[in-house]
Design a protein around this motif. Structure first.
Motif, PDB file in Angstrom:
ATOM      1  N   GLU A   1       0.834  -1.205   0.000  1.00  0.00           N
ATOM      2  CA  GLU A   1       0.000   0.000   0.000  1.00  0.00           C
ATOM      3  C   GLU A   1       0.868   1.255   0.000  1.00  0.00           C
ATOM      4  N   ARG A   2       1.933   1.231   0.787  1.00  0.00           N
ATOM      5  CA  ARG A   2       2.824   2.393   0.820  1.00  0.00           C
ATOM      6  C   ARG A   2       3.502   2.600  -0.532  1.00  0.00           C
ATOM      7  N   ALA A   3       3.926   1.498  -1.145  1.00  0.00           N
ATOM      8  CA  ALA A   3       4.534   1.597  -2.475  1.00  0.00           C
ATOM      9  C   ALA A   3       3.532   2.156  -3.476  1.00  0.00           C
ATOM     10  N   GLY A   4       2.274   1.702  -3.355  1.00  0.00           N
ATOM     11  CA  GLY A   4       1.230   2.221  -4.237  1.00  0.00           C
ATOM     12  C   GLY A   4       1.002   3.701  -4.028  1.00  0.00           C
ATOM     13  N   ASP A   5       1.073   4.150  -2.776  1.00  0.00           N
ATOM     14  CA  ASP A   5       0.912   5.578  -2.482  1.00  0.00           C
ATOM     15  C   ASP A   5       1.985   6.401  -3.195  1.00  0.00           C
ATOM     16  N   TYR A   6       3.233   5.930  -3.124  1.00  0.00           N
ATOM     17  CA  TYR A   6       4.318   6.680  -3.764  1.00  0.00           C
ATOM     18  C   TYR A   6       4.194   6.620  -5.285  1.00  0.00           C
ATOM     19  N   GLY A   7       3.668   5.519  -5.790  1.00  0.00           N
ATOM     20  CA  GLY A   7       3.409   5.443  -7.224  1.00  0.00           C
ATOM     21  C   GLY A   7       2.383   6.474  -7.655  1.00  0.00           C
ATOM     22  N   ILE A   8       1.353   6.656  -6.831  1.00  0.00           N
ATOM     23  CA  ILE A   8       0.327   7.657  -7.138  1.00  0.00           C
ATOM     24  C   ILE A   8       0.944   9.058  -7.163  1.00  0.00           C
ATOM     25  N   SER A   9       1.781   9.366  -6.178  1.00  0.00           N
ATOM     26  CA  SER A   9       2.420  10.690  -6.141  1.00  0.00           C
ATOM     27  C   SER A   9       3.328  10.895  -7.341  1.00  0.00           C
ATOM     28  N   ALA A  10       4.014   9.827  -7.761  1.00  0.00           N
ATOM     29  CA  ALA A  10       4.882   9.935  -8.938  1.00  0.00           C
ATOM     30  C   ALA A  10       4.063  10.211 -10.196  1.00  0.00           C
TER      31      ALA A  10
ATOM     32  N   PHE B   1       2.230  29.326   9.642  1.00  0.00           N
ATOM     33  CA  PHE B   1       3.557  28.800   9.299  1.00  0.00           C
ATOM     34  C   PHE B   1       3.958  27.673  10.245  1.00  0.00           C
ATOM     35  N   LEU B   2       3.886  27.956  11.562  1.00  0.00           N
ATOM     36  CA  LEU B   2       4.298  26.950  12.539  1.00  0.00           C
ATOM     37  C   LEU B   2       3.337  25.766  12.552  1.00  0.00           C
ATOM     38  N   GLY B   3       2.043  26.049  12.374  1.00  0.00           N
ATOM     39  CA  GLY B   3       1.063  24.967  12.355  1.00  0.00           C
ATOM     40  C   GLY B   3       1.295  24.027  11.195  1.00  0.00           C
ATOM     41  N   LYS B   4       1.566  24.584  10.017  1.00  0.00           N
ATOM     42  CA  LYS B   4       1.815  23.755   8.839  1.00  0.00           C
ATOM     43  C   LYS B   4       3.122  22.967   8.999  1.00  0.00           C
ATOM     44  N   ALA B   5       4.143  23.642   9.527  1.00  0.00           N
ATOM     45  CA  ALA B   5       5.427  22.963   9.723  1.00  0.00           C
ATOM     46  C   ALA B   5       5.282  21.818  10.718  1.00  0.00           C
ATOM     47  N   ALA B   6       4.544  22.059  11.799  1.00  0.00           N
ATOM     48  CA  ALA B   6       4.354  21.016  12.807  1.00  0.00           C
ATOM     49  C   ALA B   6       3.569  19.839  12.236  1.00  0.00           C
ATOM     50  N   ALA B   7       2.544  20.135  11.436  1.00  0.00           N
ATOM     51  CA  ALA B   7       1.744  19.066  10.833  1.00  0.00           C
ATOM     52  C   ALA B   7       2.584  18.230   9.884  1.00  0.00           C
ATOM     53  N   ALA B   8       3.478  18.870   9.138  1.00  0.00           N
ATOM     54  CA  ALA B   8       4.342  18.132   8.217  1.00  0.00           C
ATOM     55  C   ALA B   8       5.292  17.214   8.974  1.00  0.00           C
ATOM     56  N   VAL B   9       5.863  17.719  10.054  1.00  0.00           N
ATOM     57  CA  VAL B   9       6.786  16.911  10.856  1.00  0.00           C
ATOM     58  C   VAL B   9       6.049  15.754  11.525  1.00  0.00           C
ATOM     59  N   GLN B  10       4.818  16.009  11.975  1.00  0.00           N
ATOM     60  CA  GLN B  10       4.023  14.963  12.618  1.00  0.00           C
ATOM     61  C   GLN B  10       3.497  13.938  11.615  1.00  0.00           C
ATOM     62  N   ASN B  11       3.447  14.323  10.367  1.00  0.00           N
ATOM     63  CA  ASN B  11       3.002  13.418   9.295  1.00  0.00           C
ATOM     64  C   ASN B  11       4.098  13.379   8.235  1.00  0.00           C
ATOM     65  N   PRO B  12       5.236  12.767   8.548  1.00  0.00           N
ATOM     66  CA  PRO B  12       6.411  12.862   7.671  1.00  0.00           C
ATOM     67  C   PRO B  12       6.207  12.285   6.272  1.00  0.00           C
ATOM     68  N   SER B  13       5.234  11.395   6.125  1.00  0.00           N
ATOM     69  CA  SER B  13       5.001  10.855   4.777  1.00  0.00           C
ATOM     70  C   SER B  13       4.585  11.957   3.805  1.00  0.00           C
ATOM     71  N   THR B  14       3.954  13.015   4.321  1.00  0.00           N
ATOM     72  CA  THR B  14       3.534  14.101   3.436  1.00  0.00           C
ATOM     73  C   THR B  14       4.738  14.836   2.856  1.00  0.00           C
ATOM     74  N   ILE B  15       5.833  14.894   3.606  1.00  0.00           N
ATOM     75  CA  ILE B  15       7.061  15.522   3.105  1.00  0.00           C
ATOM     76  C   ILE B  15       7.629  14.685   1.972  1.00  0.00           C
ATOM     77  N   ALA B  16       7.702  13.376   2.208  1.00  0.00           N
ATOM     78  CA  ALA B  16       8.248  12.482   1.186  1.00  0.00           C
ATOM     79  C   ALA B  16       7.402  12.510  -0.080  1.00  0.00           C
ATOM     80  N   HIS B  17       6.076  12.540   0.077  1.00  0.00           N
ATOM     81  CA  HIS B  17       5.202  12.557  -1.098  1.00  0.00           C
ATOM     82  C   HIS B  17       5.317  13.878  -1.854  1.00  0.00           C
ATOM     83  N   ALA B  18       5.477  14.977  -1.123  1.00  0.00           N
ATOM     84  CA  ALA B  18       5.651  16.272  -1.793  1.00  0.00           C
ATOM     85  C   ALA B  18       6.927  16.274  -2.624  1.00  0.00           C
ATOM     86  N   ILE B  19       7.978  15.654  -2.107  1.00  0.00           N
ATOM     87  CA  ILE B  19       9.238  15.585  -2.847  1.00  0.00           C
ATOM     88  C   ILE B  19       9.070  14.717  -4.091  1.00  0.00           C
TER      89      ILE B  19
END
Length: 301
Positions: A28-37, A99-117
């Motif tokens: 499922e995780r691999a599929g998620d990254y495929g979707i982002s790609a 700014f801080l709220g968005k940054a904190a949410a990204a750190v708390q949900n690190p998969s969103t950082i990887a998917h954005a990249i």
């Protein structure tokens, strides 16, 4: 007859309980990254169409839309096929404010950082192709060429995304101008970051792509320790480039679509800082280490 339980405890007990969230499988995780790609890949023709939109008042994109080219709908469709865990992480990020709220949410949900990249890589590659052409064909300095490539792709994406949000499905002269300004701003901040990286010996990911590989890493950067290269490249890409680029891109989108001018601007900056920092740090650290390992003098030492 409550057996010692309060009314609120009884209500809580009788209320429907949320189902426990199942663990996301590797597939499922691999599929998620495929979707982002795939979403990122859609952005490449979207940028090309956007460049045509800027000189046709959006008529190019409107004509292609009538033939079935609808990148916004395609991305929305793909969003529905993420795993439940990734949907929750994305929702947590989207709901964060400031700014801080968005940054904190990204750190708390690190998969969103990887998917954005992952989603940004195809557009970055397309900009790199343009930059490499300028380096090889016009002998433009790599840090300038990388910035121009980034700005061209960014401007095209901005134009087509603006057009998709208009009722008529076209662009006014003002909206085309806003897209042009967005692309120019992206290029300007890219050039600033690239020049600073070149001046202070940081490894800049856009310059590396434009020049075409590890030999684009500044000699001073190669001599530094791995952690220092990671930190400096992360700061360069995140703070000098992606953060201001993301903020001004969102600002011009707001101007073109009659939204409050600062809506989402600081939040975009937070995500730009984090994703750019991670991407720049990893890229600078990797390519610097690769060039160091290929340098006979360094290897001998």
């Amino acid at each position: 007859f409550n057996n010692g339980y309060s009314a609120s405890e009884i209500v809580d007990y009788l209320a429907p309980q949320p189902e426990p969230q199942k663990e996301t499988s590797v597939l499922e995780r691999a599929g998620d990254y495929g979707i982002s790609a795939i979403k990122g890949a859609i952005g490449v023709p979207e940028a090309v169409v956007g460049l045509a939109d800027m000189v046709t008042g959006g008529q190019a994109g409107k004509a292609l839309e009538q033939l079935g080219f609808r990148p916004e709908e395609a991305k929305a469709f793909l969003d529905e096929h993420y795993s439940d865990a990734q949907k929750l992480a994305n929702a947590n990020l989207n709901e964060a404010q400031g700014f801080l709220g968005k940054a904190a949410a990204a750190v708390q949900n690190p998969s969103t950082i990887a998917h954005a990249i992952v989603e940004s890589l195809p557009a970055m590659g397309a900009g790199g192709v343009i930059g490499r052409g300028l380096v090889q064909g016009a002998k433009v300095a790599p840090w300038v060429a990388g910035a121009i490539g980034e700005g061209v792709v960014g401007g095209g994406l901005a134009a087509e995304q603006m057009r998709q949000q208009t009722e008529e499905g076209t662009l006014t002269a003002g909206q085309s101008g806003a897209a042009l300004a967005s692309g120019a701003g992206t290029a300007a901040f890219g050039a600033l970051g690239g020049k600073l990286a070149d001046r202070f010996g940081f490894a800049d990911i856009d310059t590396i792509i434009a020049k075409g590989g590890a030999d684009a890493v500044a000699a001073d950067a190669v001599k530094k320790g791995f952690l220092r290269r990671v930190a400096e490249s992360g700061i360069s890409e995140g703070a000098f480039e992606e953060m201001p680029q993301s903020m001004q891109e969102q600002l011009w989108q707001n101007v073109a679509t009659d939204k409050p001018i600062m809506q989402g601007v600081v939040e975009s900056g937070a995500m730009g800082l984090i994703t750019g920092g991670v991407m720049g740090g990893v890229g600078g650290g990797f390519f610097g280490a690769k060039q160091k390992s290929e340098d006979p003098a360094e290897t001998a030492n």
